[in-house]
Design an enzyme around this catalytic site. Structure first.
Site, PDB file in Angstrom:
ATOM      1  N   GLU A   1      21.643  -7.965 -38.060  1.00 51.25           N
ATOM      2  CA  GLU A   1      22.774  -7.813 -37.132  1.00 51.25           C
ATOM      3  C   GLU A   1      22.348  -6.844 -36.039  1.00 51.25           C
ATOM      4  O   GLU A   1      21.828  -5.757 -36.324  1.00 51.25           O
ATOM      5  CB  GLU A   1      24.037  -7.299 -37.823  1.00 51.25           C
ATOM      6  CG  GLU A   1      25.231  -7.274 -36.861  1.00 51.25           C
ATOM      7  CD  GLU A   1      26.510  -6.701 -37.448  1.00 51.25           C
ATOM      8  OE1 GLU A   1      26.895  -7.075 -38.570  1.00 51.25           O
ATOM      9  OE2 GLU A   1      27.120  -5.853 -36.761  1.00 51.25           O
ATOM     10  N   GLU A  18      26.948  -3.954 -44.785  1.00 53.76           N
ATOM     11  CA  GLU A  18      26.939  -2.516 -44.496  1.00 53.76           C
ATOM     12  C   GLU A  18      27.588  -1.665 -45.586  1.00 53.76           C
ATOM     13  O   GLU A  18      28.072  -0.566 -45.314  1.00 53.76           O
ATOM     14  CB  GLU A  18      27.580  -2.236 -43.128  1.00 53.76           C
ATOM     15  CG  GLU A  18      26.741  -2.803 -42.007  1.00 53.76           C
ATOM     16  CD  GLU A  18      27.292  -2.579 -40.612  1.00 53.76           C
ATOM     17  OE1 GLU A  18      28.361  -1.980 -40.487  1.00 53.76           O
ATOM     18  OE2 GLU A  18      26.633  -3.009 -39.657  1.00 53.76           O
TER      19      GLU A  18
END
Ligand code: 147
Length: 655
Positions: A244, A168
């Site tokens: 995810e 991320e």
């Protein structure tokens, strides 16, 4: 009757391969880490631990996971704690830290075909060469990541199938290319790159402009896609993954979320793999995102654990769809049901096997953590299943059923029902709300069970650990590092627990700017706590000071801002300080202690209204407590990055 029903085309769902097939299924998985989400699992008694691992990994038993993704520890806080790096410093390498090596072995022991995936959330500071940019020296960072993959192979004979970039956080194309080259140069041609492990599909634009880059990336992994992918992503024909997803409290709504996204990530987004954050909720429950795992095991002291609904929702797919099977095409075996809900179907290469998974999760019963779920309706319905093409002659499908219940009664999970008998490839199926069905030619499938686990119990009211029982480099039981990395080391022939991080890492949490390190221990509900430690600060690379604390009110990415009662000692300057916060901005009391390194003892005794501290067994202070916080964990830590060796700690709370 069947004839009659067929007139109403809308209620007929056909499964037909005559026009070709869809995409290849790459598996359902879960993540340990990002971060320290399995912290408490490794401390379970072996019997319960093995049972839990069966529910997660054993094929044809429970969740039967097909992909296991782990954090490549970076000495940084990555949500529920820090995970140790295999290279705290440039001058050392170590493949015995933390618990991911152990967990990967346990997963492989149960399922040799499980795919392994490694991803860093952050990196040790030295990789930044004075910056917080892991790409400042891309060769060095690629070497660091490939070392981890080499370590997996040489120390544990674990093959890492997938590797990611930086969780991320921005990717860097030069780095991706160097990582690919470094993998190849070290013989890891079969370790393929999943990128970017971030939100959105922007990478598609980059690979469309750059054929080399395109060739170097196996799949585009997006996080929390909300079952959708961009049009350009689908058009690119690149495999798309929800690398995810989930991150939802594992009650029945969590189970509903998981059921809906496992199907609809393909139906809406053409995603062929979905990976849950996280594998198992095995961290202190007052840390961020409690119970966001497929199941829960957060009491190693009692052995209590809970097999939650997402385990059985996973089984609906994983037990009947091997990796490498192919989805049927949209409208020919993949789609939305007439009255809401969705279905997918997959077949093997010979097309003599078929598995159909149907879910009818209603909106309010399948909300995930993110993104927002727009309103939609589902109603009970009867559909006609119509098998065509290669599947026309199938006359029987085995049926597995779950019904999630929200009225307090126990959900019925993963129950085998009477087979569905087909006539001329057709049969009717009545679907209620909040149900999952698997219809399959597979005759295996099992709802695995172990004996009922122990009852829950509070954290022990007394513990003392002198770290003598551990192997070197293990992270001690119950110690949950939130900043810094703590591991057992042998110093002068004796085990100590050492804080090992020497400089600020390339952090993941945007707020991880502190220079303190901290490990929390015990129960968040504690108000009265006595903690003592024996410690020694090494003369070389040592920290400025050591603290013990009580009523510590937060961990995770907000650890820097932790409030509580903190007793710091600075042996070199001979000072002590009692503060209301970790950052030492709220000083309650301060004074002097004898100057000198060497082995010391310090303790903090927090009762209802008072805090008392001792240093080398002499009372150092006794003060009235501030009003807040009123409860929290016990903790220990260091005032700055740098080494501190703890010889023991003792914790005592009233019964
Ligand atoms: C992700 C992380 O990758 C995980 O380690 C874990 O923190 C998980 C918790 O839900 O989420 O990170 C996110 C953090 C914040 C957001 C999304 C993902 N957010 O605010 O949208």
């Amino acid at each position: 009757e069947v004839q009659d029903f067929l007139k109403d085309d809308q209620d007929t769902i056909s499964f037909d391969d005559s026009h070709g097939l869809g995409r290849v299924f790459e598996g359902i998985g879960a993540i340990s880490g990002g971060g320290a989400t399995s912290k408490l699992l490794v401390n379970y008694p072996k019997k319960q631990r093995d049972e839990i691992l069966d529910y997660l990994f054993k094929p044809g038993f429970g969740a039967s996971l097909q992909i296991f993704k782990v954090e490549i520890g970076g000495d940084i806080q990555s949500t529920d704690g820090t995970e140790a790096s295999h290279m705290h410093n440039s001058w050392e390498e170590n493949y015995h830290r933390g618990y991911e090596w152990w967990l990967m072995q346990e997963a492989k022991k149960r399922n040799p075909n499980i795919k392994l995936y490694g991803l860093p959330w952050g990196f040790p500071g030295w990789l930044g060469k004075g910056t917080h940019n892991p790409y400042i020296d891309p060769v060095q960072t690629a070497d660091y990541v490939v070392n981890w993959i080499k370590g997996a192979k040489s120390v544990y004979n674990l093959t890492i199938d997938y590797v990611g970039i930086w969780n991320e956080r921005p990717y860097n194309i030069t780095y991706i290319k160097i990582l690919r080259q470094t993998l190849d140069q070290n013989g890891f041609q079969n370790t393929v790159i999943i990128a970017p492990d971030d939100f959105g599909w922007k990478l598609v634009t980059d690979i469309q402009k750059d054929k080399d880059l395109d060739n170097m990336i196996h799949a585009i992994g997006a996080h929390y896609p909300g079952t959708k992918s961009a049009w350009k992503a689908k058009q690119s024909k690149k495999p798309l993954w929800a690398s995810e997803d989930y991150s939802t409290f594992n009650d029945e709504v969590g189970g509903g979320c998981w059921a809906r996204i496992l199907n609809q990530n393909y139906v809406n987004g053409f995603m062929t793999s979905t990976i849950s954050w996280n594998l198992i909720g095995s961290y202190y429950p007052s840390l961020p995102f409690p119970r966001n795992g497929l199941m829960t095991a957060m009491q190693p002291w009692s052995g209590h654990y809970v097999v939650s609904t997402p385990i059985w929702v996973s089984a609906h797919t994983t037990q009947f769809v091997p990796v490498g099977w192919t989805y049927l095409q949209h409208n020919h075996g993949v789609g939305k049901l007439p009255k809401g809900g969705s279905y997918v179907s997959l077949t093997n290469e010979a097309k003599d096997q078929l598995t159909i998974v149907i879910e009818t999760m209603s909106h309010d019963h399948s909300i995930c953590v993110r993104p927002k779920l727009h309103p939609y309706k589902v109603a009970p319905q009867t559909v006609t299943i119509s098998l065509q093409g290669s599947f026309k002659n199938i006359d029987k499908l085995n049926v597995w059923h779950s019904k999630l219940l929200y009225n307090g009664s126990q959900s019925q999970m993963f129950m085998q029902q009477k087979p569905l008998i087909l006539e001329n490839g057709q049969a009717q199926l009545t679907l209620g709300l909040d149900e999952v069905y698997t219809l399959t030619t597979f005759s295996k499938g099992k709802k695995g069970t172990h004996p009922k686990p122990q009852e829950p119990a509070p954290f022990p009211s007394y513990i003392k650990d002198d770290f003598s029982a551990y192997e070197e480099y293990q992270e001690p039981f119950y110690i949950a590092p939130q900043i810094g990395s703590y591991e057992v080391r042998k110093v002068d022939g004796q085990n100590v627990m050492r804080q090992t991080v020497l400089q600020r890492p390339i952090y993941w949490c945007k707020s991880e700017t502190a220079d303190k390190t901290i490990s929390v221990i015990g129960s968040f509900n504690w108000t009265e706590t006595k903690i003592s430690v024996e410690f020694e600060i090494p003369a070389v690379n040592g920290t400025d000071g050591v603290f013990v604390a009580a009523r510590v009110d937060r961990g995770g990415c907000h650890s820097n801002d932790a409030q509580g009662v903190f007793f710091f000692v600075f042996p070199i300057t001979g000072k002590f300080m009692v503060t209301n916060d970790l950052a030492r901005t709220k000083v309650l009391h301060q004074g002097s202690v004898p100057i000198g390194l060497g082995k010391h003892q310090m303790s903090l005794d927090v009762t209802k209204t008072k805090a008392e501290g001792c240093y080398d067994l002499k009372q150092t202070f006794s003060i009235d407590l501030p009003a807040t916080p009123q409860n929290g964990w016990a903790a220990l830590g260091t005032d700055s990055f740098g080494l501190a060796d703890f010889h023991s700690y003792t914790l005592q709370v009233p019964h």
